[in-house]
Motif scaffolding. Structure first.
Motif, PDB file in Angstrom:
ATOM      1  N   ALA A  60       1.185  -0.721  -0.056  1.00  0.00           N
ATOM      2  CA  ALA A  60      -0.513  -0.121  -0.288  1.00  0.00           C
ATOM      3  C   ALA A  60       1.111   1.371  -0.651  1.00  0.00           C
ATOM      4  CB  ALA A  60      -1.046   0.310   1.107  1.00  0.00           C
ATOM      5  N   LEU A  61       1.883   1.246   1.096  1.00  0.00           N
ATOM      6  CA  LEU A  61       2.610   2.496   0.498  1.00  0.00           C
ATOM      7  C   LEU A  61       3.288   2.570  -0.559  1.00  0.00           C
ATOM      8  CD1 LEU A  61       3.885   2.390   4.582  1.00  0.00           C
ATOM      9  CD2 LEU A  61       1.645   3.657   3.758  1.00  0.00           C
ATOM     10  N   ASP A  62       3.558   1.191  -0.838  1.00  0.00           N
ATOM     11  CA  ASP A  62       4.796   1.599  -1.885  1.00  0.00           C
ATOM     12  C   ASP A  62       3.444   1.945  -3.014  1.00  0.00           C
ATOM     13  OD1 ASP A  62       6.239   1.329  -4.886  1.00  0.00           O
ATOM     14  OD2 ASP A  62       5.993  -1.046  -4.089  1.00  0.00           O
ATOM     15  N   ARG A  63       2.188   1.708  -2.785  1.00  0.00           N
ATOM     16  CA  ARG A  63       1.225   2.133  -4.218  1.00  0.00           C
ATOM     17  C   ARG A  63       1.053   3.660  -4.234  1.00  0.00           C
ATOM     18  NH1 ARG A  63      -0.769   2.804  -8.988  1.00  0.00           N
ATOM     19  NH2 ARG A  63      -2.544   3.474  -8.714  1.00  0.00           N
ATOM     20  N   ALA A  64       0.990   4.738  -2.372  1.00  0.00           N
ATOM     21  CA  ALA A  64       0.922   5.665  -2.174  1.00  0.00           C
ATOM     22  C   ALA A  64       1.937   5.756  -3.174  1.00  0.00           C
ATOM     23  CB  ALA A  64       0.965   5.738  -1.131  1.00  0.00           C
ATOM     24  N   GLN A  65       3.593   5.873  -2.890  1.00  0.00           N
ATOM     25  CA  GLN A  65       3.875   6.809  -3.731  1.00  0.00           C
ATOM     26  C   GLN A  65       4.871   6.624  -4.812  1.00  0.00           C
ATOM     27  OE1 GLN A  65       9.363   6.417  -2.291  1.00  0.00           O
ATOM     28  NE2 GLN A  65       8.752   4.411  -2.081  1.00  0.00           N
ATOM     29  N   ILE A  79      -4.154   6.697   1.273  1.00  0.00           N
ATOM     30  CA  ILE A  79      -4.066   5.837   1.370  1.00  0.00           C
ATOM     31  C   ILE A  79      -2.353   5.920   2.537  1.00  0.00           C
ATOM     32  CG2 ILE A  79      -2.173   3.924   1.059  1.00  0.00           C
ATOM     33  CD1 ILE A  79      -3.239   4.513  -2.727  1.00  0.00           C
ATOM     34  N   LEU A  80      -1.684   6.599   3.177  1.00  0.00           N
ATOM     35  CA  LEU A  80      -0.578   7.254   3.621  1.00  0.00           C
ATOM     36  C   LEU A  80      -1.384   6.950   5.069  1.00  0.00           C
ATOM     37  CD1 LEU A  80       1.846   9.443   2.071  1.00  0.00           C
ATOM     38  CD2 LEU A  80       1.821   6.602   2.739  1.00  0.00           C
ATOM     39  N   ASP A  81      -3.242   7.774   5.279  1.00  0.00           N
ATOM     40  CA  ASP A  81      -3.311   8.148   6.668  1.00  0.00           C
ATOM     41  C   ASP A  81      -3.789   6.528   6.827  1.00  0.00           C
ATOM     42  OD1 ASP A  81      -2.956  10.257   6.246  1.00  0.00           O
ATOM     43  OD2 ASP A  81      -4.243  10.986   4.930  1.00  0.00           O
ATOM     44  N   ARG A  82      -4.168   5.518   6.352  1.00  0.00           N
ATOM     45  CA  ARG A  82      -4.502   4.258   7.063  1.00  0.00           C
ATOM     46  C   ARG A  82      -3.678   4.063   7.916  1.00  0.00           C
ATOM     47  NH1 ARG A  82      -5.847   2.237   0.968  1.00  0.00           N
ATOM     48  NH2 ARG A  82      -7.778   3.607   0.457  1.00  0.00           N
ATOM     49  N   TYR A  83      -2.260   4.110   7.548  1.00  0.00           N
ATOM     50  CA  TYR A  83      -0.879   3.292   8.591  1.00  0.00           C
ATOM     51  C   TYR A  83      -0.855   4.568   9.713  1.00  0.00           C
ATOM     52  CZ  TYR A  83      -2.248   0.570   4.613  1.00  0.00           C
ATOM     53  OH  TYR A  83      -3.115  -0.851   3.793  1.00  0.00           O
ATOM     54  N   HIS A  84      -0.048   3.970  10.204  1.00  0.00           N
ATOM     55  CA  HIS A  84       0.329   4.250  11.460  1.00  0.00           C
ATOM     56  C   HIS A  84       2.248   4.692  11.785  1.00  0.00           C
ATOM     57  CE1 HIS A  84      -3.371   5.306  12.483  1.00  0.00           C
ATOM     58  NE2 HIS A  84      -4.020   4.738  12.385  1.00  0.00           N
ATOM     59  N   SER A  85       2.889   3.476  11.056  1.00  0.00           N
ATOM     60  CA  SER A  85       3.867   2.791  11.017  1.00  0.00           C
ATOM     61  C   SER A  85       5.337   4.513  10.533  1.00  0.00           C
ATOM     62  CB  SER A  85       4.864   2.195   9.683  1.00  0.00           C
ATOM     63  OG  SER A  85       4.860   2.419   8.585  1.00  0.00           O
ATOM     64  N   LEU A  86       6.141   4.329  10.929  1.00  0.00           N
ATOM     65  CA  LEU A  86       7.049   5.698  11.349  1.00  0.00           C
ATOM     66  C   LEU A  86       7.558   5.612   9.635  1.00  0.00           C
ATOM     67  CD1 LEU A  86       8.761   7.871  12.757  1.00  0.00           C
ATOM     68  CD2 LEU A  86      10.700   5.674  12.199  1.00  0.00           C
ATOM     69  N   GLU A  87       7.347   4.691   8.291  1.00  0.00           N
ATOM     70  CA  GLU A  87       7.237   5.224   6.937  1.00  0.00           C
ATOM     71  C   GLU A  87       6.021   6.119   6.636  1.00  0.00           C
ATOM     72  OE1 GLU A  87       9.808   1.068   7.527  1.00  0.00           O
ATOM     73  OE2 GLU A  87       7.927   2.294   8.596  1.00  0.00           O
ATOM     74  N   SER A  92       3.652  11.016   4.652  1.00  0.00           N
ATOM     75  CA  SER A  92       2.112  11.360   5.054  1.00  0.00           C
ATOM     76  C   SER A  92       2.581  13.230   5.623  1.00  0.00           C
ATOM     77  CB  SER A  92       1.638  11.153   6.494  1.00  0.00           C
ATOM     78  OG  SER A  92       0.393  11.577   6.519  1.00  0.00           O
ATOM     79  N   ALA A  93       3.158  13.428   6.259  1.00  0.00           N
ATOM     80  CA  ALA A  93       3.885  14.693   6.501  1.00  0.00           C
ATOM     81  C   ALA A  93       4.979  15.761   5.039  1.00  0.00           C
ATOM     82  CB  ALA A  93       5.321  14.641   7.543  1.00  0.00           C
ATOM     83  N   ILE A  94       5.158  14.813   4.019  1.00  0.00           N
ATOM     84  CA  ILE A  94       5.910  15.099   2.975  1.00  0.00           C
ATOM     85  C   ILE A  94       4.067  15.143   1.790  1.00  0.00           C
ATOM     86  CG2 ILE A  94       7.332  14.968   0.917  1.00  0.00           C
ATOM     87  CD1 ILE A  94       8.828  15.099   3.352  1.00  0.00           C
ATOM     88  N   ALA A  95       3.855  14.593   2.160  1.00  0.00           N
ATOM     89  CA  ALA A  95       2.096  14.725   1.406  1.00  0.00           C
ATOM     90  C   ALA A  95       1.779  15.625   1.466  1.00  0.00           C
ATOM     91  CB  ALA A  95       1.865  13.377   1.332  1.00  0.00           C
TER      92      ALA A  95
END
Length: 321
Positions: A60-65, A79-87, A92-95
Motif C-alpha cells: 500500500a505504501l509503495d502504491r502511495a509513493q 492511502i498513507l493516512d490509513r497507516y501509523h508506521s514510521l514510514e 504523510s507529512a511530506i504529502a
C-alpha cells in the motif's frame, strides 16, 4: 542532458548488472541537490524502501509513493493516512506539503533521533523551504545515524552530488546457483543468508551482493571482508572487499585498495571491470573507458566481458570526462 548527467543515468544500470540477486526497493528520482538559493518549485519527494517486504502495508505504501510521484497527491495521502508506521507518518507529512510538513517532521525527528528515514525527509523539507544549511546538517545526520540503510545511502547522494546516485555494487564473475535464482526475492535472501553462514567465500560474496541491493552497505562489506579472509587468493573476494570500501566522502581508500590488485591479479577481469565501475561512479569517463575496454578484451564472452561491452556501448555517445 549534460555528459555528467548521462553518465549518472548510465551507472544506474549497475543495479541491473549486479546479477539480479534480489529485485528490491523503489527507485526514487534524484531530485534537487543543494545549490544557490532560489524558490523551489514542485514538492519534496517521498523516498521509501521496502526491501523484500510484500506485506499489505508495504504494498500500500509503495502504491502511495507511486501515486505521489505521479502528482496524484490526494490519492496518495488517503492511502498513507490509513497507516501509523514510521514510514507512513513520514510520507504523510511530506504529502501534506507545505501544510505542517516541517513541524510534523521535526516532531518525528525529536521522537526518533537516530532514524535516517526521518532525517532524510526532514532534510528534503528543509531544502524545499530554502533552509539549505539546516538541510545539509540533517542529511549529514541521516548519513551517520543508520549507515546500514538505504536512507543513509540516499542522504549521501545529496551530500556528494558530484558522484552518481547510490553506491557501486560488486558483480560476481560467477552465476548464482539455479536453485536460488528460481526462488522469490524473500526466499532468495533467506537461502543466500543460510549458505553464507556455513559456506565458503563465494557464498558470502553472493549474500553480500544481495545486501548491497537492499541498501545495506555495512553488512555487505562484512561479508566481503570475511570472503577475502577465507580466500585471499581469489580475485573476486579481494575485489569485493575493495569495492565495499567505496565511500563518497573518502573514495581514495577504495581506489587505493583496488588499483594495486591489477598487479596482484594482472589477468583477472574482475579487477579491471570494477575499477572501471568505480571510475564511472566518479564521472571519470576517459579512465573508465580504458579499464572497461581492458576488462572486455581480457575475456569477451564471459559475464563480466559482456557487461563491460554493454557499458562501453552506452558510453559511446557520451563525451570524454
Amino acid at each position: 542532458m549534460s555528459a555528467r548527467g548521462r553518465v549518472f543515468a548510465l551507472v544506474a544500470l549497475a543495479a541491473v548488472v549486479a546479477s539480479g540477486v534480489v529485485v528490491v526497493g523503489v527507485l526514487a528520482t534524484r531530485g534537487h541537490v543543494p545549490g544557490a538559493p532560489k524558490p523551489r518549485a514542485g514538492r519534496p519527494p517521498i523516498t521509501l524502501y521496502f526491501g523484500v517486504r510484500t506485506d499489505p502495508e508495504a504494498q500500500a505504501l509503495d502504491r502511495a509513493q507511486q501515486l505521489y510521484t505521479a502528482k496524484q497527491v490526494k490519492q496518495a495521502a488517503k492511502i498513507l493516512d490509513r497507516y501509523h508506521s514510521l514510514e507512513a507518518q513520514v510520507a504523510s507529512a511530506i504529502a501534506a506539503w507545505p501544510h505542517g510538513t516541517l513541524s510534523r517532521l521535526e516532531q518525528l525527528s525529536s521522537d526518533h533521533p537516530r532514524s535516517s528515514l526521518v532525517e532524510l525527509h526532514l532534510a528534503l523539507a528543509l531544502y524545499w523551504s530554502r533552509r539549505d544549511s539546516e538541510a545539509l546538517a540533517a542529511w549529514r545526520t541521516a548519513a551517520q545515524a543508520q549507515p546500514d540503510t538505504p536512507y543513509a545511502v540516499r542522504a549521501g547522494d545529496f551530500l556528494h552530488p558530484q558522484y552518481a546516485p547510490g553506491l557501486p555494487r560488486f558483480v560476481p564473475s560467477f552465476p548464482r546457483p539455479l536453485q536460488i535464482r528460481i526462488l522469490p526475492p524473500a526466499q532468495q535472501l533467506a537461502a543466500l543468508r543460510k549458505a553464507a553462514r556455513g559456506g565458503g567465500a563465494h557464498a558470502k560474496l553472493l549474500y553480500g551482493t544481495a545486501l548491497q541491493q537492499l541498501g545495506r552497505p555495512v553488512s555487505a562489506d562484512r561479508q566481503f571482508i570475511a570472503a577475502a579472509r577465507l580466500a585471499p587468493g581469489d580475485p573476486d573476494a579481494r575485489v569485493a572487499a575493495a569495492v565495499g570500501l567505496f565511500d563518497k566522502a573518502k573514495p581514495a581508500r577504495a581506489f587505493g585498495t583496488l588499483g594495486p590488485l591489477t598487479r596482484v591479479f594482472p589477468h583477472a577481469q574482475t579487477v579491471r571491470f570494477h575499477l572501471g565501475l568505480l571510475l564511472l561512479w566518479s564521472a571519470q569517463l576517459t579512465q573508465a573507458r580504458k579499464q572497461l575496454t581492458l576488462a572486455r578484451n581480457e575475456a569477451p564472452g564471459t559475464l563480466l566481458g559482456n557487461e563491460a561491452a554493454a557499458f562501453l556501448q552506452k558510453l559511446a555517445g557520451i563525451g570524454t570526462g
